[in-house]
Enzyme design. Structure first.
Site, mmCIF file in Angstrom:
data_model
loop_
_atom_site.group_PDB
_atom_site.id
_atom_site.type_symbol
_atom_site.label_atom_id
_atom_site.label_comp_id
_atom_site.label_asym_id
_atom_site.label_seq_id
_atom_site.Cartn_x
_atom_site.Cartn_y
_atom_site.Cartn_z
ATOM 1 N N SER A 52 -8.299 -45.166 -55.355
ATOM 2 C CA SER A 52 -9.621 -45.721 -55.035
ATOM 3 C C SER A 52 -9.777 -46.070 -53.550
ATOM 4 C CB SER A 52 -9.842 -46.982 -55.875
ATOM 5 O OG SER A 52 -11.021 -47.633 -55.477
ATOM 6 N N LYS A 54 -17.237 -48.593 -67.715
ATOM 7 C CA LYS A 54 -18.585 -49.067 -67.361
ATOM 8 C C LYS A 54 -19.422 -49.446 -68.583
ATOM 9 C CE LYS A 54 -19.210 -46.886 -62.859
ATOM 10 N NZ LYS A 54 -20.097 -46.076 -62.022
ATOM 11 N N ASP A 101 -25.593 -49.094 -58.575
ATOM 12 C CA ASP A 101 -25.670 -47.688 -58.126
ATOM 13 C C ASP A 101 -27.080 -47.290 -57.674
ATOM 14 O OD1 ASP A 101 -22.996 -46.986 -58.390
ATOM 15 O OD2 ASP A 101 -23.209 -46.411 -60.489
ATOM 16 N N ALA A 153 -24.882 -41.568 -63.101
ATOM 17 C CA ALA A 153 -25.409 -41.757 -61.750
ATOM 18 C C ALA A 153 -26.904 -41.430 -61.714
ATOM 19 C CB ALA A 153 -24.642 -40.882 -60.763
#
Ligand code: ATR
Length: 281
Positions: free
Chosen positions: A21, A72, A108, A137
């Site tokens: 990450s 998520k 996002d 997304a």
């Protein structure tokens, strides 16, 4: 002041895999630049262990989490409260520990719209937008474009049922367009966003998510992909005179919104954008 100290607050990204990450470098650079006493690490949390991780967050008093794949959706089900965006999307990418109450957010789409303003001085209000894709997304972008007052959010996706979900998230401006009709809607669009994975990585011949013939000068074409920095779609758009943007700015701005939710301090966006650029170099 020496950091970390006894009073340093802890934030982390949880996911699997998470060792690659960017977030620790990005967030620690931001904490240092803003002079806040926070530190950020990456914690590998296997699929199915999210509830345990949140028990740990409460017990340890971890102040903030970034949440990535595969957690998520389960995070949206396990936190104590949700922001409006996270609730509508059923997905959380950021958790704020408010004195033991864990609140889930999704930054996002907000990060995407903020990056349009910051980098391109583009305000979606009243504008015609085409959104390619309907994954996680894309859904967050559909919601954010609708909220920002876009006049039209035309969602184009290989799988129609997913396009309908994304179109609904955009509110009254949202609609579904069949892939076969994409050339006409793109011809009339102010903003074209690629949120499919087509064009990611190396492919030979180069893959485009659409027939690019109707891209033109005067419109903005944004690909949320950042590897490569110039996707085949962005190259085709630039050839036709359109303005272009890649996924770097969205990545930096969604992180900046997380930083601000945790610390209450304005994020040092220039430092964060440079950290993303260095990582991609
Ligand atoms: P994320 O959650 O990261 O946005 P995702 O849920 O895997 O990613 O979504 C990927 C998007 O790229 C989807 O819109 C997918 O289309 P489907 O909904 O039909 O699966 C789209 N996509 C991926 N590969 C594609 C391809 N070869 N052609 C067209 N669309 C593609």
């Amino acid at each position: 002041m020496e950091r970390p100290s006894g009073t340093t607050r802890l934030a982390a990204v949880i996911g699997s895999p998470v060792r690659h990450s960017l977030s620790p470098a990005l967030m620690n650079a931001a904490f240092a630049a803003a002079g806040v006493d926070w530190v950020y690490v990456a914690l590998e949390v296997e699929a199915g262990r999210l509830p345990d991780a949140l028990v740990g967050m409460r017990a340890l008093g971890v102040s903030g989490l970034s949440v990535t794949t595969p957690h998520k959706q389960s995070a949206a089900a396990c936190v104590d409260g949700l922001s409006e965006d996270a609730e509508r999307l059923g997905a959380v990418n950021c958790i704020v520990n408010e004195d033991g109450v864990l609140v889930g957010h999704n930054t996002d789409g907000g990060g995407f719209v903020r990056s349009l303003a910051a980098v391109h001085s583009f305000d979606p209000a009243g504008r015609r937008c085409v959104l390619l894709g309907a994954g996680g997304a894309a859904r967050s972008i559909a919601l954010a474009l609708g909220r920002a007052g876009a006049a039209d959010v035309a969602v184009v996706n290989r799988t129609r049922t997913r396009a309908e979900i994304a179109g609904d998230l955009a509110g009254p401006a949202g609609r579904v367009v069949e892939p076969g009709d994409v050339v006409d809607v793109i011809g009339a669009a102010d903003l074209v966003v690629n949120a499919t994975s087509v064009g990611m990585g190396e492919s030979s011949p180069p893959e485009l998510p659409i027939d690019p013939t109707s891209l033109h000068a005067g419109q903005l074409v944004v690909d949320i992909v950042y590897r490569p920095l110039v996707t085949p779609l962005l190259a085709a758009a630039a050839d036709r005179g359109a303005s272009t943007g890649n996924g770097v700015a969205m990545l930096a701005h969604q992180a900046a919104l997380q930083f601000e939710l945790w610390t209450g301090v304005e994020a040092p966006i220039d430092v964060m954008s440079s950290a993303v650029a260095d990582w991609l170099r």
